[in-house]
Write an enzyme that holds these catalytic residues in place. Structure first.
Site, PDB file in Angstrom:
ATOM      1  N   ARG A 166       0.817  -1.224   0.000  1.00 38.27           N
ATOM      2  CA  ARG A 166       0.000   0.000   0.000  1.00 38.27           C
ATOM      3  C   ARG A 166       0.853   1.279   0.000  1.00 38.27           C
ATOM      4  NH1 ARG A 166      -2.159  -3.605  -1.283  1.00 38.27           N
ATOM      5  NH2 ARG A 166      -3.913  -4.695  -0.370  1.00 38.27           N
ATOM      6  N   SER A 216     -11.045  -1.898   3.239  1.00 36.49           N
ATOM      7  CA  SER A 216     -10.329  -2.130   4.507  1.00 36.49           C
ATOM      8  C   SER A 216      -9.866  -0.784   5.041  1.00 36.49           C
ATOM      9  CB  SER A 216      -9.111  -3.014   4.274  1.00 36.49           C
ATOM     10  OG  SER A 216      -9.526  -4.255   3.791  1.00 36.49           O
ATOM     11  N   GLU A 286      -5.374   2.827   6.454  1.00 37.74           N
ATOM     12  CA  GLU A 286      -5.065   2.670   5.022  1.00 37.74           C
ATOM     13  C   GLU A 286      -5.740   3.815   4.256  1.00 37.74           C
ATOM     14  OE1 GLU A 286      -5.412  -1.287   3.321  1.00 37.74           O
ATOM     15  OE2 GLU A 286      -6.210  -0.416   1.474  1.00 37.74           O
TER      16      GLU A 286
HETATM   17  C1  LIG Z   1     -15.826  -1.813  -1.279  1.00 34.51           C
HETATM   18  C2  LIG Z   1     -14.347  -1.509  -1.392  1.00 34.51           C
HETATM   19  C3  LIG Z   1     -13.445  -2.544  -1.576  1.00 34.51           C
HETATM   20  C4  LIG Z   1     -12.079  -2.276  -1.687  1.00 34.51           C
HETATM   21  N1  LIG Z   1     -11.207  -3.317  -1.872  1.00 34.51           N
HETATM   22  C5  LIG Z   1      -9.888  -3.070  -1.985  1.00 34.51           C
HETATM   23  C6  LIG Z   1      -8.962  -4.145  -2.187  1.00 34.51           C
HETATM   24  O1  LIG Z   1      -9.327  -5.302  -2.283  1.00 34.51           O
HETATM   25  N2  LIG Z   1      -7.643  -3.838  -2.274  1.00 34.51           N
HETATM   26  C7  LIG Z   1      -7.186  -2.547  -2.187  1.00 34.51           C
HETATM   27  O2  LIG Z   1      -5.965  -2.328  -2.288  1.00 34.51           O
HETATM   28  N3  LIG Z   1      -8.037  -1.522  -1.998  1.00 34.51           N
HETATM   29  C8  LIG Z   1      -9.368  -1.747  -1.897  1.00 34.51           C
HETATM   30  N4  LIG Z   1     -10.230  -0.698  -1.710  1.00 34.51           N
HETATM   31  C9  LIG Z   1      -9.695   0.671  -1.553  1.00 34.51           C
HETATM   32  C10 LIG Z   1      -9.571   1.462  -2.862  1.00 34.51           C
HETATM   33  O3  LIG Z   1     -10.518   1.040  -3.832  1.00 34.51           O
HETATM   34  C11 LIG Z   1      -8.175   1.362  -3.459  1.00 34.51           C
HETATM   35  O4  LIG Z   1      -7.189   1.828  -2.569  1.00 34.51           O
HETATM   36  C12 LIG Z   1      -8.070   2.172  -4.759  1.00 34.51           C
HETATM   37  O5  LIG Z   1      -6.866   1.851  -5.390  1.00 34.51           O
HETATM   38  C13 LIG Z   1      -8.138   3.680  -4.550  1.00 34.51           C
HETATM   39  O6  LIG Z   1      -8.291   4.277  -5.829  1.00 34.51           O
HETATM   40  P1  LIG Z   1      -9.105   5.637  -6.007  1.00 34.51           P
HETATM   41  O7  LIG Z   1      -9.025   6.024  -7.414  1.00 34.51           O
HETATM   42  O8  LIG Z   1     -10.471   5.492  -5.445  1.00 34.51           O
HETATM   43  O9  LIG Z   1      -8.217   6.585  -5.127  1.00 34.51           O
HETATM   44  P2  LIG Z   1      -8.696   7.856  -4.270  1.00 34.51           P
HETATM   45  O10 LIG Z   1      -9.463   7.395  -3.087  1.00 34.51           O
HETATM   46  O11 LIG Z   1      -9.336   8.848  -5.168  1.00 34.51           O
HETATM   47  O12 LIG Z   1      -7.281   8.378  -3.783  1.00 34.51           O
HETATM   48  C14 LIG Z   1      -6.463   7.590  -2.940  1.00 34.51           C
HETATM   49  C15 LIG Z   1      -5.057   8.195  -2.904  1.00 34.51           C
HETATM   50  O13 LIG Z   1      -4.482   8.078  -4.201  1.00 34.51           O
HETATM   51  C16 LIG Z   1      -4.115   9.380  -4.694  1.00 34.51           C
HETATM   52  N5  LIG Z   1      -4.369   9.425  -6.136  1.00 34.51           N
HETATM   53  C17 LIG Z   1      -5.544   9.219  -6.786  1.00 34.51           C
HETATM   54  N6  LIG Z   1      -5.380   9.352  -8.108  1.00 34.51           N
HETATM   55  C18 LIG Z   1      -4.079   9.671  -8.292  1.00 34.51           C
HETATM   56  C19 LIG Z   1      -3.282   9.962  -9.445  1.00 34.51           C
HETATM   57  N7  LIG Z   1      -3.785   9.953 -10.674  1.00 34.51           N
HETATM   58  N8  LIG Z   1      -1.961  10.238  -9.267  1.00 34.51           N
HETATM   59  C20 LIG Z   1      -1.429  10.249  -8.026  1.00 34.51           C
HETATM   60  N9  LIG Z   1      -2.122   9.996  -6.903  1.00 34.51           N
HETATM   61  C21 LIG Z   1      -3.432   9.704  -7.044  1.00 34.51           C
HETATM   62  C22 LIG Z   1      -4.989  10.371  -3.939  1.00 34.51           C
HETATM   63  O14 LIG Z   1      -4.398  11.649  -3.905  1.00 34.51           O
HETATM   64  C23 LIG Z   1      -5.078   9.685  -2.572  1.00 34.51           C
HETATM   65  O15 LIG Z   1      -3.935   9.964  -1.800  1.00 34.51           O
HETATM   66  C24 LIG Z   1     -11.611  -0.940  -1.612  1.00 34.51           C
HETATM   67  C25 LIG Z   1     -12.535   0.111  -1.443  1.00 34.51           C
HETATM   68  C26 LIG Z   1     -13.898  -0.162  -1.341  1.00 34.51           C
HETATM   69  C27 LIG Z   1     -14.862   0.967  -1.182  1.00 34.51           C
END
Ligand SMILES: Cc1cc2nc3c(=O)[nH]c(=O)nc-3n(C[C@H](O)[C@H](O)[C@H](O)COP(=O)(O)OP(=O)(O)OC[C@H]3O[C@@H](n4cnc5c(N)ncnc54)[C@H](O)[C@@H]3O)c2cc1C
Length: 293
Positions: A166, A216, A286
């Site tokens: 992560r 998580s 996380e």
């Molecule tokens: C139901 C559910 C299940 C999930 N299951 C998992 C799982 O199995 N495994 C897992 O790892 N995660 C899981 N997650 C968490 C999440 O989906 C992941 O961490 C995902 O990768 C976050 O992506 P996002 O685009 O939503 O990021 P955001 O929430 O929009 O941002 C997260 C971070 O990434 C940064 N960021 C976003 N886009 C960029 C970019 N283009 N360049 C640089 N930085 C950026 C943001 O500034 C922030 O710090 C889950 C979430 C939910 C709601």
């Protein structure tokens, strides 16, 4: 480019909580994204980039600056590799992993089955090195095109991205992901589909997908599982306001309805306090926090 004023971040985060961003910009192209970020930097305006907001908790006080969304940078392109086995899938930063995984399946490409149920964007997933069921983004990522804090656009290979549990250089060095190239292999479409379905089914069975959450809530502490520690501390069902430790999976803090960001944050702090008291293990969020808590 579309720029909204006083945009509620509850609309852009899967927690469904949090205050408004003063400005919310939605660039249509990489060039527009670079332009808006450069303008913010030059003008000294605070900014933050988001993908799908699925790992983000924004303070009830909102964010005083510009939140830049990658949601419209979601093009997908398939290119054959030099050898007969490898195929490259190039994805805009805002492409959502479930859609990317379905595209891989349609092309008969294996490697992204683990990602089909992760509701994040490619940029967010690369920043977090998202993973599930034994797979991680770093296993299939070939390179990222990024914007550096100095304003330079460059392409970095996975080996130069310090991707760990992560974490990644994207997060540590404040890089911005513009696009990602995944190196996938040709596989058996039936086997790919069946693995995806199996993993999606596991999620439905184990995770409280019927409620808003950010997945998580805590990282896995070395040698433990966060959910198990929280459950063993007797915290399933613990609530503050509309926020609750899920009864179904203690590793998830959910929004049972009307939770404020403060409810969610305070519940996370309480969980950390009680787990530390009971097991002397320090849980680390996380979920990323934005704004004042
Ligand atoms: C139901 C559910 C299940 C999930 N299951 C998992 C799982 O199995 N495994 C897992 O790892 N995660 C899981 N997650 C968490 C999440 O989906 C992941 O961490 C995902 O990768 C976050 O992506 P996002 O685009 O939503 O990021 P955001 O929430 O929009 O941002 C997260 C971070 O990434 C940064 N960021 C976003 N886009 C960029 C970019 N283009 N360049 C640089 N930085 C950026 C943001 O500034 C922030 O710090 C889950 C979430 C939910 C709601």
């Amino acid at each position: 480019m579309e720029v909204r004023e006083h945009e509620p971040m509850s609309r852009h985060t899967t927690f469904g909580a949090g205050g408004a961003a003063d400005w919310f910009a939605i660039p249509e192209s990489e060039e527009e994204l670079v332009t808006v970020l450069t303008k913010c930097r030059n003008a000294g305006v605070p900014w933050y980039i988001i993908g799908n907001g699925s790992n983000l908790l924004v303070s009830d006080n909102g964010f005083h600056g510009v939140i830049v969304s990658t949601e419209r940078l979601c093009a997908l392109t398939v290119t054959p590799g030099a050898d007969a086995k490898t195929v490259y899938l190039t994805c805009g930063a805002g492409a959502l992993l479930p859609r990317v995984a379905v595209r891989a399946l349609k092309e008969g490409l294996t490697g992204l089955e683990f990602a089909a149920g992760i509701p994040g964007s490619v940029g967010g997933a690369a920043a977090m090195n998202a993973g599930a069921y034994g797979g991680e983004i770093k296993d299939v990522l070939c390179s990222l095109t990024v914007l550096s804090p100095e304003g330079n656009v460059c392409e970095l290979e996975t080996k130069d991205l310090a991707m760990g549990y992560r974490t990644s250089a994207v997060m540590e060095q404040g890089l911005l992901v513009l696009k990602a190239v995944f190196a996938l292999e040709k596989g058996d479409p039936a086997a790919i589909q069946s693995r995806m379905e199996e993993l999606l089914e596991k999620r439905k069975e184990k995770q409280p997908l019927e409620y808003p959450s950010a997945g998580s809530t805590f990282k896995r502490p070395a040698g433990y599982f966060a959910g198990r520690l929280i459950e063993d501390a007797g915290l399933k069902g613990l609530s503050i306001g509309g926020a609750q430790v899920s009864e179904k999976h203690a590793g998830f803090v959910i929004n049972r309805g009307g939770a404020s960001a403060s409810d969610i944050f305070c519940l996370c702090e309480e969980v950390k306090r009680r787990v530390l008291e009971r097991f002397s293990v320090e849980l680390e969020l996380e979920v990323r926090l934005l704004g004042r808590f």
